[in-house]
Design a protein around this motif. Structure first.
Motif, PDB file in Angstrom:
ATOM      1  N   GLN A   1       2.987   4.012 -11.785  1.00 15.65           N
ATOM      2  CA  GLN A   1       1.689   4.726 -10.548  1.00 15.65           C
ATOM      3  C   GLN A   1       1.858   5.968 -10.513  1.00 15.65           C
ATOM      4  O   GLN A   1       2.511   6.735  -9.947  1.00 15.65           O
TER       5      GLN A   1
ATOM      6  N   TYR B   1      -2.054   4.459 -14.633  1.00 15.97           N
ATOM      7  CA  TYR B   1      -0.839   3.468 -14.631  1.00 15.97           C
ATOM      8  C   TYR B   1      -0.079   3.788 -15.932  1.00 15.97           C
ATOM      9  O   TYR B   1      -0.751   3.682 -16.671  1.00 15.97           O
TER      10      TYR B   1
ATOM     11  N   LYS C   1       9.378   6.303  -5.697  1.00 18.32           N
ATOM     12  CA  LYS C   1       8.130   5.818  -5.214  1.00 18.32           C
ATOM     13  C   LYS C   1       7.238   5.078  -6.346  1.00 18.32           C
ATOM     14  O   LYS C   1       7.962   5.929  -7.703  1.00 18.32           O
ATOM     15  N   ASN C   2       6.613   4.287  -6.057  1.00 22.53           N
ATOM     16  CA  ASN C   2       5.172   3.929  -6.724  1.00 22.53           C
ATOM     17  C   ASN C   2       5.661   3.704  -8.028  1.00 22.53           C
ATOM     18  O   ASN C   2       5.232   3.748  -9.264  1.00 22.53           O
ATOM     19  N   TRP C   3       6.798   2.334  -8.373  1.00 23.74           N
ATOM     20  CA  TRP C   3       6.609   1.879  -9.670  1.00 23.74           C
ATOM     21  C   TRP C   3       7.522   0.451  -9.461  1.00 23.74           C
ATOM     22  O   TRP C   3       8.402   0.429  -8.421  1.00 23.74           O
TER      23      TRP C   3
ATOM     24  N   VAL D   1       0.196  -3.635  -2.965  1.00 21.17           N
ATOM     25  CA  VAL D   1       1.018  -2.425  -2.992  1.00 21.17           C
ATOM     26  C   VAL D   1       2.458  -3.297  -1.771  1.00 21.17           C
ATOM     27  O   VAL D   1       1.765  -3.643  -0.943  1.00 21.17           O
TER      28      VAL D   1
ATOM     29  N   GLY E   1       5.048   1.854  -2.143  1.00 19.54           N
ATOM     30  CA  GLY E   1       3.743   2.011  -2.756  1.00 19.54           C
ATOM     31  C   GLY E   1       3.369   2.004  -4.614  1.00 19.54           C
ATOM     32  O   GLY E   1       3.082   2.112  -4.980  1.00 19.54           O
ATOM     33  N   GLY E   2       4.266   1.213  -4.521  1.00 14.44           N
ATOM     34  CA  GLY E   2       5.126   0.279  -6.431  1.00 14.44           C
ATOM     35  C   GLY E   2       3.448  -0.545  -6.276  1.00 14.44           C
ATOM     36  O   GLY E   2       3.238  -1.462  -5.465  1.00 14.44           O
ATOM     37  N   ASN E   3       2.926  -0.792  -7.116  1.00 14.16           N
ATOM     38  CA  ASN E   3       1.930  -1.727  -7.730  1.00 14.16           C
ATOM     39  C   ASN E   3       1.608  -2.074  -9.326  1.00 14.16           C
ATOM     40  O   ASN E   3       1.961  -1.246  -9.625  1.00 14.16           O
TER      41      ASN E   3
END
Length: 400
Positions: free
Chosen positions: A56, A62, A80-82, A194, A122-124
């Motif tokens: 993200q 995305y 973050k965010n993966w 999340v 934060g991954g989603n």
């Protein structure tokens, strides 16, 4: 079986299954994932393993990447965010496959697979809905789940994204899951999970879904392959019919012909047993090769081997199911009926109901010649296997 706490499995099946979500706190208390994030990443490097990554970059931005991945792919990831997702983990890791025993209140042939995801904080994978049932087991870390039953329709999606995400997502319920917690979701419930930390691992125990068209096409294929539906269409009375007219009785005659096939309950039962246990193409390609004559040895060596074995286990790719058709107990394996003549119903049900046949049962069966011959054929196809192929080979070498 998982711990339902305030309800029991029968209440769950009656009031929740395919109806509404249920949060089950500490359904598997003290659960420890049999695979680490590093091991999951290692599997994603392999060609035969189906894996994906979702990154993200912004609120609705995305990126989807498909495996196999490389070590360089991981080195270039942001902090973050993966999310990493790996399919079919029950086919790859025996300890993951054994987790399915906790869900045997649903017939095993309904299972699709277990997907495992690892996410950094934060991954989603975005807000979305599925058409199948799923149990979401939090294996490590924490994940926040947001749910909605509103506007879970195909036209509610974000355009220009590689994932089918919900454009409108109105949160109705929120839960934070910790290790051992399970969230059950029926089909067509919007959900958005999340990761709240860098330790987040989630097991998705997903069930098969069938569209009506898929059932119809499959039944038609079965009738064709089995040469069971050869009845000819008959015309109605053509009196008082115009040259370009299809009168009502013409299509009603076609309906009656098709209905006759649907009224053949034995054919429907046999077809559905095959349909319910058939493998997808990827699973079919991953089936083990049958043993050669040299590898198999003779029946006597096999009998001695099962006397010494701790257990026989089903290959994790295989799908077994039984059903009673008239007075016969029919066993289907991987979309095909397996011969069972002369085999007691209890033996057939034991094979279909359990991933493993224990030593005591094998000792008892080893004295029944029809049963050992039957098991021998299943073993030659490698639908059943010894727990340690090295010990198995040594055992057969000893008999040579």
């Amino acid at each position: 079986m998982i711990t339902f706490n305030q309800i029991d499995s029968q209440t769950f099946l009656k009031d929740y299954w395919q109806k509404k979500p249920l949060l089950i706190k500490q359904a598997l208390p003290n659960f420890i994932s049999p695979i680490t994030p590093e091991e999951l990443a290692g599997l994603s490097l392999e060609d035969e393993v189906e894996s994906r990554m979702v990154l993200q970059h912004g609120t609705q931005d995305y990126e989807l990447r498909t495996g196999p991945f490389s070590e360089q792919d991981y080195a270039s990831l942001p902090e973050k965010n993966w999310t990493l997702l790996v399919q079919g983990m029950d086919r790859l890791i025996p300890e993951v496959q054994q987790l399915l025993n906790q869900f045997d209140f649903i017939p095993r042939w309904r299972i699709d697979d277990i997907m495992i995801s690892y996410a950094t904080e934060g991954g989603n994978v975005g807000p979305h809905f599925d058409h199948y049932d799923v149990f979401l087991l939090q294996a490590a870390g924490q994940r926040k789940w947001m749910l909605t039953a509103h506007n879970c329709e195909l036209d509610n999606y974000l355009e220009n994204t590689p994932l089918r995400l919900m454009r409108e997502f109105n949160i109705e319920e929120e839960y934070v899951l910790e290790a051992g917690d399970i969230l059950y979701l029926p089909p067509k419930w919007g959900h958005h999970g999340v990761a709240l930390d860098d330790d987040c691992m989630t097991y998705s125990i997903g069930y098969r879904s069938y569209k009506g068209q898929e059932l119809w096409d499959s039944f038609g294929d079965y009738l064709s392959e089995s040469s069971l539906f050869q009845t000819m269409y008959l015309d109605p009375n053509w009196q008082n019919t115009q040259p370009g007219e299809i009168n009502n009785q013409a299509w009603l005659n076609a309906k009656q012909l098709l209905q006759a096939a649907l009224n053949d309950e034995q054919s429907l039962q046999r077809w559905f047993g095959r349909f319910a246990t058939q493998l997808d193409q990827q699973a079919h390609n991953a089936l083990p090769e049958p043993l050669t004559d040299e590898e198999a040895g003779d029946l006597e060596a096999f009998i001695e081997a099962i006397k010494q074995a701790d257990y026989l286990e089903r290959d994790p790719i295989c799908r077994f199911a039984f059903q009673r058709i008239c007075e016969e107990l029919v066993l289907t394996i991987n979309g095909f009926e397996w011969p069972t003549e002369g085999i007691a119903d209890g033996v057939i049900m034991q094979i279909a109901n359990h991933d493993r046949i224990d030593a005591n049962t094998l000792q008892r069966w080893s004295k029944q010649r029809p049963v050992t011959e039957w098991l021998y054929q299943l073993w030659i196809r490698q639908f059943l296997q010894f727990p340690d192929t090295t010990e198995q080979a040594e055992c057969f070498e000893g008999e040579a």
